[in-house]
Design a protein around this motif. Structure first.
Motif, PDB file in Angstrom:
ATOM      1  N   GLU A 213      15.722  45.503 -43.902  1.00 27.80           N
ATOM      2  CA  GLU A 213      14.338  45.868 -44.224  1.00 27.80           C
ATOM      3  C   GLU A 213      13.378  44.691 -44.073  1.00 27.80           C
ATOM      4  OE1 GLU A 213      13.243  48.953 -44.423  1.00 27.80           O
ATOM      5  OE2 GLU A 213      15.332  49.483 -44.048  1.00 27.80           O
TER       6      GLU A 213
ATOM      7  N   GLY B 137       9.439  44.435 -42.771  1.00 30.38           N
ATOM      8  CA  GLY B 137       8.603  43.320 -43.205  1.00 30.38           C
ATOM      9  C   GLY B 137       8.045  42.481 -42.077  1.00 30.38           C
TER      10      GLY B 137
ATOM     11  N   LEU C 139       7.807  46.550 -49.420  1.00 31.96           N
ATOM     12  CA  LEU C 139       9.202  46.329 -49.035  1.00 31.96           C
ATOM     13  C   LEU C 139      10.174  46.703 -50.149  1.00 31.96           C
ATOM     14  CD1 LEU C 139       8.882  43.015 -47.027  1.00 31.96           C
ATOM     15  CD2 LEU C 139       9.656  45.226 -46.160  1.00 31.96           C
TER      16      LEU C 139
END
Length: 188
Positions: A112, A117, A166
């Motif tokens: 992620e 990100g 996030l």
């Protein structure tokens, strides 16, 4: 030599070690790219905020929906359509729960950070989602797994698009991977 042949020659411990190394590699890439693609670290840190309600609504609940859909498809479709060559089974089947949690958390965080990100933030939703699916190379020749990983990638990418958080995408990814790892671990 094909990836499946290479994997067959690895012990379960070597396979887990390779997973760990690959995820650390993704983390390093994420941090290096963030240095080059963002002017300051604080510019990247705006995508981190803890909002329990948002994390539950857009992280946990979508994760449960994805897993439910996956489990239904696993019941309805032939097992061979979901066969990843036994890799996930070898990684998770005989592991202590803490090891499973650590591995799944590492995967969720590293993937992620890189794909949402950095890549999605800089290059957009579609390129990041497609690249995420392509990185899962062992699924490229399994149509059901490829469609599944594409769907999950676009869905989680969409969650990041609407929340800019996030913590949400890591939670969704972690929820999906942990529950599916536990299914594998508990299967007889």
């Amino acid at each position: 030599m094909k990836q499946s042949e290479i994997v067959r020659h690895l012990t379960d411990a070597e396979l887990r070690k390779q997973l760990f190394i690959s995820q650390l590699f993704l983390l390093i890439i994420a941090f290096l790219l963030s240095i080059f693609l963002f002017d300051t670290l604080s510019e990247w840190m705006v995508y981190w905020h803890w909002d329990s309600g948002e994390i539950f609504q857009y992280g946990v609940i979508p994760g449960l929906i994805i897993v439910s859909a996956d489990l239904i498809l696993m019941i309805l479709l032939p097992k061979s359509w979901y066969d990843d060559g036994g890799i996930n089974e070898r990684i998770f089947k005989r592991q202590p729960l803490l090891t499973v949690i650590i591995l799944v958390l590492l995967v969720a965080v590293s993937e992620e950070l890189l794909f949402r990100g950095v890549l999605q933030t800089v290059f957009g939703y579609i390129p990041a989602s497609i690249l995420f699916a392509l990185v899962h190379i062992r699924y490229l020749y399994k149509p059901v797994l490829l469609i599944s990983v594409l769907f999950v990638s676009f869905y989680i990418g969409y969650l990041f698009h609407i929340t800019d958080n996030l913590a949400v995408t890591i939670t969704a990814h972690f929820t999906v991977d942990l529950l599916l790892a536990l299914v594998i671990r508990l299967q007889k």
